[in-house]
Each structure stands twice: as C-alpha cells, then as structure tokens.
Design a protein around this motif. Structure first.
Motif, PDB file in Angstrom:
ATOM      1  N   GLU A   1      46.836  23.451 -29.298  1.00 51.53           N
ATOM      2  CA  GLU A   1      46.247  21.919 -29.226  1.00 51.53           C
ATOM      3  C   GLU A   1      45.977  21.590 -30.936  1.00 51.53           C
ATOM      4  OE1 GLU A   1      43.106  21.408 -26.776  1.00 51.53           O
ATOM      5  OE2 GLU A   1      42.874  19.254 -27.220  1.00 51.53           O
ATOM      6  N   VAL A   2      46.407  20.387 -31.010  1.00 47.45           N
ATOM      7  CA  VAL A   2      46.019  19.816 -32.560  1.00 47.45           C
ATOM      8  C   VAL A   2      44.906  19.089 -32.338  1.00 47.45           C
ATOM      9  CG1 VAL A   2      46.665  18.202 -34.231  1.00 47.45           C
ATOM     10  CG2 VAL A   2      48.668  19.694 -32.943  1.00 47.45           C
TER      11      VAL A   2
ATOM     12  N   ASP B   1      42.076  22.639 -35.004  1.00 46.38           N
ATOM     13  CA  ASP B   1      41.533  21.274 -35.687  1.00 46.38           C
ATOM     14  C   ASP B   1      41.407  21.435 -37.072  1.00 46.38           C
ATOM     15  OD1 ASP B   1      39.523  18.850 -34.329  1.00 46.38           O
ATOM     16  OD2 ASP B   1      39.342  19.393 -36.267  1.00 46.38           O
TER      17      ASP B   1
ATOM     18  N   ILE C   1      47.426  19.264 -39.607  1.00 47.99           N
ATOM     19  CA  ILE C   1      48.911  18.826 -39.075  1.00 47.99           C
ATOM     20  C   ILE C   1      49.515  18.191 -39.952  1.00 47.99           C
ATOM     21  CG2 ILE C   1      48.188  16.975 -37.755  1.00 47.99           C
ATOM     22  CD1 ILE C   1      50.525  19.613 -36.508  1.00 47.99           C
TER      23      ILE C   1
ATOM     24  N   ALA D   1      48.105  17.136 -28.125  1.00 52.18           N
ATOM     25  CA  ALA D   1      47.422  16.363 -29.098  1.00 52.18           C
ATOM     26  C   ALA D   1      46.623  15.124 -28.283  1.00 52.18           C
ATOM     27  CB  ALA D   1      48.358  15.731 -30.070  1.00 52.18           C
TER      28      ALA D   1
ATOM     29  N   LEU E   1      46.758  12.305 -33.330  1.00 52.39           N
ATOM     30  CA  LEU E   1      47.709  11.895 -34.179  1.00 52.39           C
ATOM     31  C   LEU E   1      47.587  10.573 -34.842  1.00 52.39           C
ATOM     32  CD1 LEU E   1      50.818  13.356 -32.015  1.00 52.39           C
ATOM     33  CD2 LEU E   1      49.092  14.740 -33.449  1.00 52.39           C
TER      34      LEU E   1
ATOM     35  N   THR F   1      53.784  13.986 -39.621  1.00 47.64           N
ATOM     36  CA  THR F   1      53.128  14.620 -38.556  1.00 47.64           C
ATOM     37  C   THR F   1      54.076  15.082 -37.348  1.00 47.64           C
ATOM     38  OG1 THR F   1      51.025  13.520 -39.079  1.00 47.64           O
ATOM     39  CG2 THR F   1      51.040  14.539 -36.878  1.00 47.64           C
TER      40      THR F   1
ATOM     41  N   ILE G   1      55.007  18.732 -36.067  1.00 49.43           N
ATOM     42  CA  ILE G   1      55.093  19.280 -34.750  1.00 49.43           C
ATOM     43  C   ILE G   1      56.598  19.831 -34.299  1.00 49.43           C
ATOM     44  CG2 ILE G   1      54.651  18.787 -32.345  1.00 49.43           C
ATOM     45  CD1 ILE G   1      52.371  16.749 -33.362  1.00 49.43           C
TER      46      ILE G   1
ATOM     47  N   ILE H   1      51.260  14.206 -25.991  1.00 51.65           N
ATOM     48  CA  ILE H   1      50.557  13.350 -26.550  1.00 51.65           C
ATOM     49  C   ILE H   1      49.732  12.292 -25.512  1.00 51.65           C
ATOM     50  CG2 ILE H   1      50.305  11.647 -28.498  1.00 51.65           C
ATOM     51  CD1 ILE H   1      53.441  12.621 -29.135  1.00 51.65           C
TER      52      ILE H   1
END
Ligand SMILES: NC(=O)c1ccc[n+]([C@@H]2O[C@H](COP(=O)([O-])OP(=O)(O)OC[C@H]3O[C@@H](n4cnc5c(N)ncnc54)[C@H](OP(=O)(O)O)[C@@H]3O)[C@@H](O)[C@H]2O)c1
Length: 765
Positions: A451-452, A480, A507, A526, A530, A539, A543, A555
């Motif tokens: 998980e971003v 994070d 990221i 995410a 983003l 970005t 990914i 997303i």
C-alpha cells in the motif's frame, strides 16, 4: 514435448540442441525431406545431447498433415507442451516478375503452415507458441516481398493466438543468423555487413530467445546491427524498457467482478451521499466568503480587482498562490463573484450572504440533516476559520489539520463516513477476491500487497480485516513517505495483523533504490495519495516497476474536484506540488477517468477499468493490470529533491561557547535516542550528518519530536527541525541555545576554558 515445425533446418536444429541440453526435451521435428545424410546425423546429435527425437516427414501446408503430426507426437509422447514455427521457403524475386506459384510457395510456409499447425494443436495445454518471423516484416528487403508478406502475417497471427486464444505466444522478428540457417554464407554476410547488419551467433540467438520467453513482451525484434543503422531505423536510444517475467494467470477479472458487484449494491446510497456533500459544500463556500471578508480580500458588491494584485495587497504568501486562485473558483460556484480571466467582480450575492450567526444557524441545520457528515462540517469550519492566518503565512496548515500532531481530525475524512467507507469496502473485497483466486490457483502462494501512502490506515484497516483469514497467504507492506504514519500504522494494526510489514517508501523516487525489487509485488494499492505526487507519469512508472507481470494496481481516488477538498487539503503544500501538463483537473491535482486512462496506458498498464460507474460521488476505484513492461529513460533518472517551499532561511546563530566534547557527544546521543524511539530505527543507523528527510521525518514526526524534546528543554520553536536539519545541527543548537539546560541534564560542569572546536553546521541549501 516440443514440436519444431521446420526443425530440420539450420536454426531449427540449433533450437533443438538448446532444448536437448537445457531441458532434455522430447522433440518432434517436422520437415518435408527424408531424414538421411547430414540431417540424419544431426538428429542423432540431438539424441546425444539429451533429447528423445521423433522426426516426422510432412508438408504441413497440405490438408490433414498438421493433424497427422500432432497425432503422431501425442502417440509417442502423450502430449505437446510447446511449438516452434520455423518453417520457411525462400524464393527471392522482384515483385513484377513474381509468379503466383513463387508467391504461394513462400507465403504458404508461413501462412498455411502456421494456421494448420495451430488448428491441429487446438486444446493442447501449450506453454509456449514461438513464431520465428523476420525483421523483413518491419523494413522489407528488395526481392523479398513474398517473404516480408509471410512474416507480416505471422506477426499478426502470433498476436491473435495470444489475445484470442489466450496462449503464451511470442513473435521473434529475427535479424541475420551468421553461422546456421538458410543464408549462413560468406556472400550474404559480406553484403549485409556493408549495410551495417551484423551476424547473430547461435549462443547469442539462444540467449535472446530465452530472455524473450521469460518475459512478457509478446513481440520482440532480435537484431544485431551497427548503431548508425539502428538510428536510421528509428531506434530510440533515449528510452529503455524493462521486461519482467510473466506472472501467474491474469486474475484481475476476479477482483473486478467483486468490485462491480459491491459497487452495484450501493450505487443509490452513493448518489444520496453526493447530494449531502453538495449541501455541505454550498455552506462551505459561504463560510469561505466570510473568511475572505475578514481578511479584507472581498469587499462590497460591485467592486472589481485583479486576483494577483489583491493577493499581494492582503498578504497572501507565495506558497498559497495556487490555492488562492482555486478559491476564486469556489467563490464563483457559490455565486459570490464572477471571474473574467484574472479579474474578479464581486456580485450582489456576496453582500446578501449570511453573517456569522446566519452561518452558525446554517451549520446547525446541516448537522441535523446530515449527522453522518458532522466530522466533515467541523473540519471545514476549523479550516475556514484559520484561512486568514494560513493564507498570510501566520499559521501552518499542518498545525490546523494536525493539532499537536494528532491525526484525529483528518482521519475521519478517510474513514467512518459513508463514501469513504463504501470505497474502502469495495477495495477490501476486490483485493480479497484477488487473493482468494491466487490461493485457489496455487495453494502455497504468498501474495505480496504493497500500500502506497497508507497514512492513518483508513483503507488499510478495511483491507487488513478482509484479509485476516487469509493471513498466511499475504504480506502486506504498509508504506508511507512519512515515518510518522508508518510508525502509527505499525502500532495500530501490526499486533492484530502479523502479516503487516511497515516500511517508509517515497513513491516519487525509484523503489528499487529503497529496497523493493522490480517485479516483486503482486498488487499495489493507493488510496487518495497518487494525486499528491509531482509527476504522475513518473509515479505510475515506479508502480509498474514494482509490480510483477500481470500484477494489479488498485487506485482509489477522487475523480472530480469537490470544493470541500480544495478548502481542506488545498491548505497543504502537498495538494499543489503537481507539475503542469499531465491533464489534471483545473485548479487541482486530481485526474478524471479519461486522464487516468491516458496516463496508465502511457505507463504500460493494460486497459484500466473503473468501478462503480458514474455515481456522481466523484470517486472511483481504478483497477489496471501491469503488462510487465516498464518504460523509462535510458539514463537512470534521479529522483527529484523533495521541495520544501516553506523552508525558512536558517536564523543567524549566536557565537558558540566552548562546550566540552563529551557533553556534546551526550547531547547528540540524547537527540538521537529521541528520534530512534519515535521512528523505531536503531540509534546506530542514524548518520548525524544526514538530513532528517532521509529518515522520513515530516511535519507530523516533527511535532512529536518537538513535543518530546520540550520535556527536557522547555518551549522550542516549531521550525526547530527546519532550521537544524541534521542530528549534528540539532546537538549544536542545544549546546549553544540551551547550554545551561544541557549541563544540568548531563551533569557536567563546563570548564573555564575548553579549547574544543565545535563543528559549525553548514547552512542547508
Ligand atoms: N536464417 C536467418 O538469418 C533468418 C532470419 C530471420 C528469420 N529467420 C526465420 O527462422 C526460421 C528458420 O530459418 P532457417 O534459416 O533455419 O531456415 P531453413 O534452414 O531453410 O529451415 C527452414 C525449414 O523449414 C522446412 N519447411 C519448409 N516448408 C515446410 C513445410 N511446408 N512443411 C514442413 N517443413 C517445411 C524446411 O525443411 P524441408 O525442406 O525438409 O521441408 C527447412 O528445413 C524461419 O522461420 C525464418 O523465417 C531466419
């Protein structure tokens, strides 16, 4: 068991030998000739190299022959696992003199042969179908129109086999083979060398083929030539593509199906929620008007001003200039002003707008009508109340949104409200469906989810709960850019979910430089993060690099601009960091569905799907599949330095007294311990000279650090870590600015004169 159609030719025998040596394969070799003389010897050689060989004499372009060889292969070996299409007839001839027979003889070896063999293999569990096509289908040599046409057909047919039949088909557009094959002779070699075409040797050819078969690119030209020729042919040396190994079966369908089902269940609720948001938004616009009136920015109806001049006049700081412009749009949607370019006209509605008590009554009414949105209404009120101070730089937005470092106020925007909960539920169910499908396919698999921008875990909590029962099959990397959020996530969710792995990840920088192997992640999630990155193209490229081929990106993002998001999050710098030119929605970092589709496509993702459809909630979950190809600049692009627009100029320091070295070491150790405890990083891993950003220290960690240090040193400036950006600098600060306190704390007496040179901090650049 591999079927080599045309395998008795030069390249076919080389492929056979490679399969024999490497895999001790069972080979069915097909050709029209008798297996005698040199061919018979070569076939024996394959057996000596480790293969079992069945030579079948057949012309596969003749009706029924392809079916016969497949039947014979199955009779001998039981099944067929792969097919190599190597049949070729060469008959060069200028087009104007080419008879139909000549055309057909060449075409048939590519067209009829490929089609007939595939029809005969229908239903076989093929692991690969490899088409030996030629560079001729791309540039075309004089006298080879027939061959170029045949190769072009093979390219298209290979793509069809892959797409329509769902088989792992690969098309190889070969250049010139120098030591085996139909044209391996001095004459050809010389002629081609003059054009810049170099001969491919067997070992090189096999290495190239192996790399392609291990990757996900369906069609690759394997060509050896001089650089000038490659440039003339249009090869773009400024970009390169990493191609990853093919992943397991495509399982995005399961995730999508689940997401759509979930989506349909709540579409009407969502529409209702959208209406409620619109009500709150209208009130928010009126409160903004009040705030800007207090600032002296908006006067009586009828006045007109230039928005830039007005910003200067009332003291809006540079950092908030993009927000300021967006605010004019918010006022316009409220009906209070009219915009003509940069000229703002105040409308009569601005004078008729409710005053403070009217706004309070309106707010109370909203709280009664939409109790679910109470948190949002309070947050909006809190932000707008601070607007005059925030816009003029007297107050930090983070201090408003995260008072004393508390996440509580913002947290509720991301969870515990109907829209956020709905989308979090949708994401959680889609991901669970995906993991289920993976486990059903391979019961021992461990699915790596990353998980971003997990933040306070608004979405993570839903997903982690949904995955709890599948815990042994999951590794959930909770990342994070802020070490503060990662620490928060680890503490809050780590105990209940043993499969959670906390990690600081930016990221915007190359993930492989941060310890994430390219192609090592199955699913990247995410939620509302983003958009906050400067370059979406970069970005998405990062990914793509993390994902294995066929892996998914999920997303969960706003796809329309709500004024309340501008009013709340627009106060933060992160909202405005985006670079222009990527199709973001005006006055916002957000993208709409068309924008996402375009950027995902450019980054090498297969067609993106949006769920649910057009609810008006202005939020979507986008699910896209990695094609396993990450396009990037040939020279590794360095990640941009995070910009900190509010970075203050370091204050001039007083002349340092002359503390003892020991005392300084103790001070340094003390501040290191504070960071180590808060960030959960071992003290020895800190470099006293490294800037705090290196450890993911952001404004939230900043507040916690200051709070902690204040216990020892009393009130400290909020900008402490901005002015003293390393542990070294911080230690020097305490030694100089809090010398007395340092001595008391560490029980040292400063000697009368201690000629120890203290390293002066360098000014941050
Ligand atoms: N050599 C190169 O530099 C080069 C460059 C680009 C692409 N390629 C591709 O690589 C592959 C192999 O080329 P190569 O140089 O090894 O050619 P090759 O030595 O001529 O081998 C082709 C084989 O195809 C067989 N064949 C032709 N028509 C057939 C039919 N109707 N049924 C069954 N077998 C048939 C021929 O065997 P019989 O005569 O016994 O039937 C021949 O041994 C071809 O697909 C070619 O397009 C080669």
């Amino acid at each position: 068991v591999y079927l080599l159609v045309g395998g008795g030719g030069g390249i076919g025998l080389a492929v056979g030998e490679w399969l024999a040596r490497k895999y001790a394969a069972r080979l069915v070799i097909v050709g029209r000739r008798e297996a005698e003389g040199v061919l018979a010897q070569k076939l024996k050689g394959l057996e000596a190299a480790g293969a079992e060989v069945e030579y079948v004499r057949a012309d596969v372009t003749k009706p029924g022959e392809a079916a016969r060889i497949v039947a014979q292969a199955k009779q001998r070996f039981g099944t067929v696992h792969g097919v190599f299409h190597l049949a070729m007839v060469l008959h060069d001839c200028a087009l104007e003199r080419m008879t139909e027979d000549v055309l057909r003889s060449v075409l048939d070896s590519k067209v009829k042969a490929s089609v007939a063999v595939h029809a005969a293999l229908d239903g076989e569990p093929l692991e690969c179908a490899v088409f030996f096509s030629s560079g001729q289908s791309i540039w075309g040599n004089a006298g080879q129109a027939n061959y170029a046409a045949g190769s072009t057909f093979q390219d298209a047919f290979g793509a069809w086999v892959r797409e329509a039949k769902g088989l792992p088909a690969f098309v190889l557009n070969w250049g010139y083979w120098g030591s085996v094959g139909a044209v391996a002779n001095a004459h050809h070699q010389q002629r081609l060398a003059q054009q810049g075409i170099l001969p491919i040797e067997v070992a090189e050819g096999m290495d190239g083929m192996e790399a392609v078969l291990a990757g996900a690119a369906p069609q690759v030209m394997l060509f050896k030539a001089t650089r000038p020729l490659l440039e003339r042919l249009g090869v773009d040396f400024s970009r390169s593509v990493d191609v990853y190994a093919p992943g397991a079966k495509r399982l995005d369908a399961r995730a999508l199906e689940e997401a759509s089902t979930w989506g349909r269940r709540a579409e009407s609720d969502l529409r209702g929620a959208a209406t409620a948001y619109a009500d709150v938004e209208q009130w928010g616009r009126a409160v903004l008007l009040g705030a800007l009136k207090r600032l002296g920015a908006v006067g009586p109806a009828g006045e007109a001003w230039d928005l830039h001049e007005q910003a200067r006049r009332v003291g809006v700081v540079e950092e908030h200039s993009r927000l300021w412009q967006a605010l004019m749009g918010v006022l316009e949607r409220g009906g209070y002003v009219e915009r003509q370019g940069t000229r703002i006209h105040v409308r009569p509605e601005a004078s008729r707008a409710p005053d403070a008590s009217g706004l309070e009554t309106w707010k109370q009414r909203l709280l009664t009508t939409h109790p679910d949105l109470g948190h949002l209404i309070s947050l909006l009120a809190l932000c707008l109340d601070a607007y005059p101070d925030v816009l003029t730089g007297r107050r930090e937005a983070t201090a408003v949104l995260f008072p004393q470092g508390s996440m509580e106020k913002v947290e509720r925007v991301y969870k515990g409200n109907p829209i956020a909960d709905f989308f979090n539920g949708l994401v959680a169910n889609a991901i669970r469906a995906y993991v289920h499908a993976r486990v059903a396919e391979a019961p021992t698999s461990v699915v790596r989810i990353l998980e971003v921008g997990a933040g306070t875990g608004g979405t993570s909590e839903h997903v982690l709960t949904a995955l709890q029962e599948l815990g042994q099959h999951v590794r959930y990397v909770y990342t994070d850019v802020s070490a503060g959020f990662v620490r928060y996530g680890a503490e809050k969710y780590g105990t209940a979910h043993a499969f959670l792995e906390p990690k600081v990840l930016n990221i915007e920088a190359d993930p492989s430089a941060q310890g994430i192997e390219p192609g090592s992640v199955d699913l990247v999630l995410a939620t509302n993060v983003l958009h906050a990155t400067r370059s979406m193209g970069r970005t998405l490229g990062h990914i793509q690099r993390m994902l294995r081929t066929g892996g998914l990106v999920v997303i969960n993002e706003l796809t329309r601009v709500w004024d309340f998001t501008t009013l709340v999050f627009g106060m933060t710098q992160g909202w405005w960091l985006y670079e222009e030119g990527e199709g973001r929605i005006e006055h916002s970092p957000l993208l709409d569905a068309a924008g996402w589709t375009a950027l995902l496509g450019q980054a090498g993702f297969a067609k993106a799907a949006f769920v649910p459809h057009a609810t008006g909630a202005g939020q979507d979950v986008v699910i896209a599949r990695s094609t396993g190809q990450a396009v990037h600049a040939a020279q590794t692009a360095t990640a941009p330095e995070p910009t900190r627009r509010d970075k203050p100029v370091p204050a001039k320091r007083k002349q340092a007294p002359t503390p003892v070295l020991d005392l300084r070491a103790k001070t340094l150790a003390h501040v290191t311990t504070v960071f180590s405890t808060l960030l959960k990083i071992a003290p020895e891993r800190f470099d006293p000279q490294a800037t705090f950003e290196t450890y993911g220290v952001d404004s939230l960690v900043n507040l916690s650090v200051i709070k902690q240090l204040e216990k020892d040193f009393g009130k400290l400036p909020a900008t402490l870590l901005f002015e003293n950006m390393t542990l070294d600098m911080l230690a020097t600060y305490f030694m100089t600015e809090h010398a007395e306190r340092v001595r008391t704390l560490f029980q040292e007496e400063a000697p009368e004169s201690a000629p120890v040179q203290v390293k002066q901090p360098e000014a941050p650049t």
